[in-house]
Design a protein around this motif. Sequence first.
Motif, PDB file in Angstrom:
ATOM      1  N   LEU A 234       8.725  -3.278  -6.688  1.00  0.00           N
ATOM      2  CA  LEU A 234       9.072  -2.609  -7.948  1.00  0.00           C
ATOM      3  C   LEU A 234       7.922  -2.691  -8.947  1.00  0.00           C
ATOM      4  O   LEU A 234       7.667  -1.735  -9.681  1.00  0.00           O
ATOM      5  CB  LEU A 234      10.339  -3.209  -8.543  1.00  0.00           C
ATOM      6  CG  LEU A 234      11.643  -2.883  -7.815  1.00  0.00           C
ATOM      7  CD1 LEU A 234      12.809  -3.624  -8.463  1.00  0.00           C
ATOM      8  CD2 LEU A 234      11.910  -1.387  -7.767  1.00  0.00           C
ATOM      9  N   ALA A 235       7.204  -3.806  -8.976  1.00  0.00           N
ATOM     10  CA  ALA A 235       6.075  -3.940  -9.897  1.00  0.00           C
ATOM     11  C   ALA A 235       4.981  -2.926  -9.564  1.00  0.00           C
ATOM     12  O   ALA A 235       4.385  -2.322 -10.470  1.00  0.00           O
ATOM     13  CB  ALA A 235       5.517  -5.371  -9.849  1.00  0.00           C
ATOM     14  N   VAL A 236       4.724  -2.709  -8.275  1.00  0.00           N
ATOM     15  CA  VAL A 236       3.721  -1.726  -7.870  1.00  0.00           C
ATOM     16  C   VAL A 236       4.183  -0.314  -8.240  1.00  0.00           C
ATOM     17  O   VAL A 236       3.393   0.510  -8.709  1.00  0.00           O
ATOM     18  CB  VAL A 236       3.413  -1.857  -6.361  1.00  0.00           C
ATOM     19  CG1 VAL A 236       2.597  -0.685  -5.844  1.00  0.00           C
ATOM     20  CG2 VAL A 236       2.688  -3.169  -6.093  1.00  0.00           C
ATOM     21  N   MET A 237       5.476  -0.036  -8.047  1.00  0.00           N
ATOM     22  CA  MET A 237       6.027   1.263  -8.441  1.00  0.00           C
ATOM     23  C   MET A 237       5.866   1.471  -9.945  1.00  0.00           C
ATOM     24  O   MET A 237       5.440   2.536 -10.389  1.00  0.00           O
ATOM     25  CB  MET A 237       7.504   1.358  -8.053  1.00  0.00           C
ATOM     26  CG  MET A 237       8.192   2.646  -8.490  1.00  0.00           C
ATOM     27  SD  MET A 237       9.997   2.497  -8.522  1.00  0.00           S
ATOM     28  CE  MET A 237      10.240   1.402  -9.927  1.00  0.00           C
ATOM     29  N   GLU A 238       6.188   0.451 -10.740  1.00  0.00           N
ATOM     30  CA  GLU A 238       6.079   0.564 -12.194  1.00  0.00           C
ATOM     31  C   GLU A 238       4.624   0.739 -12.625  1.00  0.00           C
ATOM     32  O   GLU A 238       4.336   1.490 -13.563  1.00  0.00           O
ATOM     33  CB  GLU A 238       6.715  -0.651 -12.860  1.00  0.00           C
ATOM     34  CG  GLU A 238       8.225  -0.652 -12.717  1.00  0.00           C
ATOM     35  CD  GLU A 238       8.887  -1.931 -13.208  1.00  0.00           C
ATOM     36  OE1 GLU A 238       8.206  -2.796 -13.811  1.00  0.00           O
ATOM     37  OE2 GLU A 238      10.101  -2.067 -12.972  1.00  0.00           O
TER      38      GLU A 238
ATOM     39  N   ARG B 156       0.829  -1.204   0.000  1.00  0.00           N
ATOM     40  CA  ARG B 156       0.000   0.000   0.000  1.00  0.00           C
ATOM     41  C   ARG B 156       0.860   1.249   0.000  1.00  0.00           C
ATOM     42  O   ARG B 156       1.939   1.280   0.590  1.00  0.00           O
ATOM     43  CB  ARG B 156      -0.957   0.006   1.180  1.00  0.00           C
ATOM     44  CG  ARG B 156      -0.286   0.009   2.536  1.00  0.00           C
ATOM     45  CD  ARG B 156      -1.323  -0.181   3.653  1.00  0.00           C
ATOM     46  NE  ARG B 156      -0.683  -0.234   4.950  1.00  0.00           N
ATOM     47  CZ  ARG B 156      -0.745   0.735   5.850  1.00  0.00           C
ATOM     48  NH1 ARG B 156      -1.425   1.840   5.602  1.00  0.00           N
ATOM     49  NH2 ARG B 156      -0.147   0.608   7.013  1.00  0.00           N
ATOM     50  N   LEU B 157       0.352   2.252  -0.694  1.00  0.00           N
ATOM     51  CA  LEU B 157       0.992   3.561  -0.744  1.00  0.00           C
ATOM     52  C   LEU B 157       0.539   4.332   0.490  1.00  0.00           C
ATOM     53  O   LEU B 157      -0.658   4.512   0.707  1.00  0.00           O
ATOM     54  CB  LEU B 157       0.580   4.291  -2.026  1.00  0.00           C
ATOM     55  CG  LEU B 157       1.187   5.668  -2.267  1.00  0.00           C
ATOM     56  CD1 LEU B 157       2.701   5.597  -2.369  1.00  0.00           C
ATOM     57  CD2 LEU B 157       0.600   6.262  -3.551  1.00  0.00           C
TER      58      LEU B 157
ATOM     59  N   LEU C   2       4.535   0.383   1.614  1.00  0.00           N
ATOM     60  CA  LEU C   2       4.843  -0.668   2.578  1.00  0.00           C
ATOM     61  C   LEU C   2       4.328  -1.992   2.039  1.00  0.00           C
ATOM     62  O   LEU C   2       3.224  -2.057   1.489  1.00  0.00           O
ATOM     63  CB  LEU C   2       4.137  -0.426   3.915  1.00  0.00           C
ATOM     64  CG  LEU C   2       4.763   0.479   4.946  1.00  0.00           C
ATOM     65  CD1 LEU C   2       4.010   0.366   6.269  1.00  0.00           C
ATOM     66  CD2 LEU C   2       6.234   0.222   5.155  1.00  0.00           C
ATOM     67  N   ALA C   3       5.129  -3.037   2.217  1.00  0.00           N
ATOM     68  CA  ALA C   3       4.706  -4.402   1.914  1.00  0.00           C
ATOM     69  C   ALA C   3       4.439  -5.078   3.249  1.00  0.00           C
ATOM     70  O   ALA C   3       5.299  -5.070   4.138  1.00  0.00           O
ATOM     71  CB  ALA C   3       5.790  -5.146   1.140  1.00  0.00           C
TER      72      ALA C   3
ATOM     73  N   PHE D  84       6.055  14.361   6.134  1.00  0.00           N
ATOM     74  CA  PHE D  84       6.811  13.601   5.139  1.00  0.00           C
ATOM     75  C   PHE D  84       5.857  12.880   4.183  1.00  0.00           C
ATOM     76  O   PHE D  84       5.980  12.983   2.962  1.00  0.00           O
ATOM     77  CB  PHE D  84       7.730  12.599   5.849  1.00  0.00           C
ATOM     78  CG  PHE D  84       8.461  11.666   4.931  1.00  0.00           C
ATOM     79  CD1 PHE D  84       9.589  12.081   4.245  1.00  0.00           C
ATOM     80  CD2 PHE D  84       8.025  10.362   4.751  1.00  0.00           C
ATOM     81  CE1 PHE D  84      10.273  11.214   3.393  1.00  0.00           C
ATOM     82  CE2 PHE D  84       8.689   9.491   3.908  1.00  0.00           C
ATOM     83  CZ  PHE D  84       9.807   9.919   3.231  1.00  0.00           C
ATOM     84  N   LEU D  85       4.892  12.160   4.740  1.00  0.00           N
ATOM     85  CA  LEU D  85       3.966  11.386   3.916  1.00  0.00           C
ATOM     86  C   LEU D  85       2.959  12.266   3.187  1.00  0.00           C
ATOM     87  O   LEU D  85       2.347  11.837   2.208  1.00  0.00           O
ATOM     88  CB  LEU D  85       3.243  10.342   4.776  1.00  0.00           C
ATOM     89  CG  LEU D  85       4.139   9.233   5.318  1.00  0.00           C
ATOM     90  CD1 LEU D  85       3.373   8.374   6.319  1.00  0.00           C
ATOM     91  CD2 LEU D  85       4.728   8.389   4.200  1.00  0.00           C
TER      92      LEU D  85
END
Length: 155
Positions: free
Chosen positions: A110-114, A12-13, A62-63, A52-53
């Motif tokens: 990384l997949a979630v970021m992409e 989750r972001l 976070l995973a 910050f957030l």
Amino acid sequence: MATFTNADLRIRLLGPDDGHALIRLGVTDNLFDEDPSVEPSGALAYDAARSFLGDPTVLFWLAELGGETVGFLHCCIQRRRTAGPWAELLLMEMGTHADWRRRGIGRSLLAVMEEWMQGHGVEEVWVPANVYATGFYEKCGFAKDEGEILVKALG
């Protein structure tokens, strides 16, 4: 070695209301580093974590597995001054808990970021990787650039 499926992994972001999650991570973030014996970086105060957030240039995922943080990914959005895509990402830090490494958590982050990048018209991500992490990033499709990352500390 505990196992999990991708369905069990929740990524989750974080947003400003997730300050407590960021604070908890700061107390144990050494467990996500190459050498877990180093001291943790320390928790932010709640107002600092919210700030910050809440920064629109900060992306922090976070995973989690069963409510336990097993990985994180922190990027900064950098607007471009030239024609082309409006921004690029700088991957500032990424970590997987020492007990959960080599199980696909980093690749999942990384997949979630992409996926976020594709949905927001961002075509490039840069990572100033530590030497021990370059192999991982190369396996994930990153390539070495011709430049070098230089650092200057004031004070």
